[in-house]
Scaffold this motif. Structure first.
Motif, PDB file in Angstrom:
ATOM      1  N   ASN A  92      34.350  39.735  38.673  1.00 12.55           N
ATOM      2  CA  ASN A  92      33.672  38.479  38.358  1.00 12.55           C
ATOM      3  C   ASN A  92      33.827  38.086  36.893  1.00 12.55           C
ATOM      4  N   VAL A  93      33.954  39.094  36.024  1.00 12.44           N
ATOM      5  CA  VAL A  93      33.918  38.793  34.580  1.00 12.44           C
ATOM      6  C   VAL A  93      35.179  39.242  33.856  1.00 12.44           C
ATOM      7  N   GLU A  94      36.289  39.326  34.559  1.00 14.48           N
ATOM      8  CA  GLU A  94      37.561  39.624  33.899  1.00 14.48           C
ATOM      9  C   GLU A  94      38.044  38.402  33.124  1.00 14.48           C
ATOM     10  N   ILE A  95      38.740  38.640  32.040  1.00 14.34           N
ATOM     11  CA  ILE A  95      39.349  37.533  31.288  1.00 14.34           C
ATOM     12  C   ILE A  95      40.273  36.761  32.234  1.00 14.34           C
ATOM     13  N   GLY A  96      40.119  35.455  32.267  1.00 18.78           N
ATOM     14  CA  GLY A  96      40.934  34.611  33.132  1.00 18.78           C
ATOM     15  C   GLY A  96      40.277  34.274  34.456  1.00 18.78           C
TER      16      GLY A  96
END
Length: 427
Positions: free
Chosen positions: A291-295
């Motif tokens: 959910n909170v990965e870069i991109g």
């Protein structure tokens, strides 16, 4: 919504009869009507069912065998109580004041015993050292000296539990004393911990011992050997097994909490690359991190009671960039960092950058007083760490920051407010 078990034939008929029930009673003036029952998997609370009160009483019927920690949460008043199950009926009476729980009265044998052992352990840890110091000033043959000797003797002993009668109470307290107690007879070796995780029964996952024992295990191995310690444990447990995946999930979260980014990424990659069936516990860790990965597109959140905006959700906030900050009025680091964000607020507005504060407060008055100083968008569920967005956005500490672009994609996850300002060319 209650869980619905879709079974057939005899299994369906059997499921209609609860293995055991949990009954909670409160005074008539306690206002909450809804309550949620949770079990435990590692350190993760698992929702079982929700119930509405009947005459200020809640009865949860649990259809399977379960021995371990449980929790009931009252969402509208942000109260929760913890207790244990030994696959027998649980009965609890609550004393409340002003919609806050003031006292918990356990009325079943297992929880009465567990509570008394916990109280005894606290006295032993906090009072025994003080009594030992006081004893130096009194002679043994005086009345007070004799009383001190008697009390010290009581607190110096070990409480005994009948394993056959109370298996979970025995399991929890025996292993807590061995692996986590300050007065353990000897330092437990890493090999002993590995054996424990490998050979322990299913009560390990429901005991709440997994994470603290893992942290103690990693500390025992030393800061320079953390990776070796983890590999040693996972090689024995095998990450294809449910136990191995629970431990892998817990380790990923531990490394996230302690900001050990390289180790977190190493074992998160290991989890992502598994080709076998994965457990719900590991799946939830993978989802929270994805959910909170870069991109990634920041999962949308529908505001509850927002101020300083007419938008109904994060996605509806229109800006070239958005800074989402998770904070709390009781967080000391927030006290230091958020004023620095406030200093640059007008410059941020001029660049069409919006700040969205999502609070992990539980006290309405504290939250309301604090946001008066913050002119940006603020919202809170007032449920503390029970807030839904804590899990959705994999938040382990406050303040936590995310910078989004106009399309709500995550472009940065700054560690500190200085990094936020540098990223936005405002430092």
């Amino acid at each position: 919504m209650k869980k619905i078990f879709v079974l057939s034939g005899v299994l369906l008929a059997f499921s209609l009869h609860a293995q055991f029930s949990v009954n909670i009673q409160t005074p008539a003036d306690f206002k909450d009507k809804e309550a949620i029952l949770y079990t435990l998997s590692g350190s993760k609370d698992i929702i079982v069912t929700k119930e509405q009160s009947k005459n200020n009483s809640w009865t949860f019927k649990y259809p399977k065998n379960y021995s371990g920690m449980m929790k009931v949460y009252f969402p509208n008043t942000n109260n929760n109580i913890s207790f244990i199950s030994e696959n027998k009926n649980v009965n609890i009476k609550l004393e409340t004041e002003g919609n806050k729980i003031k006292n918990v009265i356990y009325q079943d044998e297992a929880n009465e015993l567990m509570n008394s052992i916990q109280e005894y352990s606290q006295k032993k840890e906090l009072i025994l050292p003080a009594l030992a110091q006081i004893k130096e000033y009194y002679k043994d043959n005086t009345d007070f000296g004799k009383a001190l000797i008697t009390e010290i003797g009581k607190l110096s002993g070990n409480s005994t539990v009948d394993q056959t009668k109370h298996p979970f109470v025995y399991y929890y307290n025996t292993n807590y004393a061995k692996f986590l107690s300050n007065d353990s007879a000897k330092k437990v070796s890493q090999d002993e911990v590995v054996d424990f995780f490998d050979k322990s029964n299913d009560m390990l996952e429901s005991s709440s011992l997994v994470r603290p024992i893992l942290v103690a295990y990693l500390n025992n191995g030393g800061n320079t050997n953390v990776g070796q310690s983890v590999d040693k444990l996972l090689d024995r447990l095998k990450v294809e097994t449910p136990r191995g995946q629970t431990v892998l999930s817990e380790l990923i979260d531990i490394f996230d909490v302690y900001e050990m980014t390289d180790l977190k990424n190493k074992y998160l990659t290991l989890a992502k690359n598994l080709k076998c069936t994965i457990t719900d516990r590991l799946a939830s860790t993978l989802k929270a991190n994805a959910n909170v990965e870069i991109g990634a597109v920041f999962p949308n959140y529908k505001f509850q009671s927002p101020v300083n905006t007419t938008a109904k959700s994060i996605a509806e906030v229109k800006a070239d960039k958005k800074v989402v900050v998770f904070w709390s009025s009781t967080c000391s680091h927030c006290e230091t960092e958020l004023p620095k964000l406030l200093e640059k607020y007008n410059e941020l507005k001029a660049k069409n950058i919006q700040i969205i504060g999502l609070s992990l407060d539980s006290d309405k008055d504290s939250y309301t007083k604090k946001i008066v100083a913050f002119p940006w968008i603020n919202d809170s569920e007032l449920r503390g760490w029970n807030s839904s967005y804590a899990e959705t956005y994999n938040v382990h500490a406050t303040p936590s920051y995310f910078i989004l672009d106009a399309n709500n994609k995550i472009i940065s996850k700054p560690e500190h407010v200085g990094d936020v300002l540098s990223n936005l060319n405002l430092k």
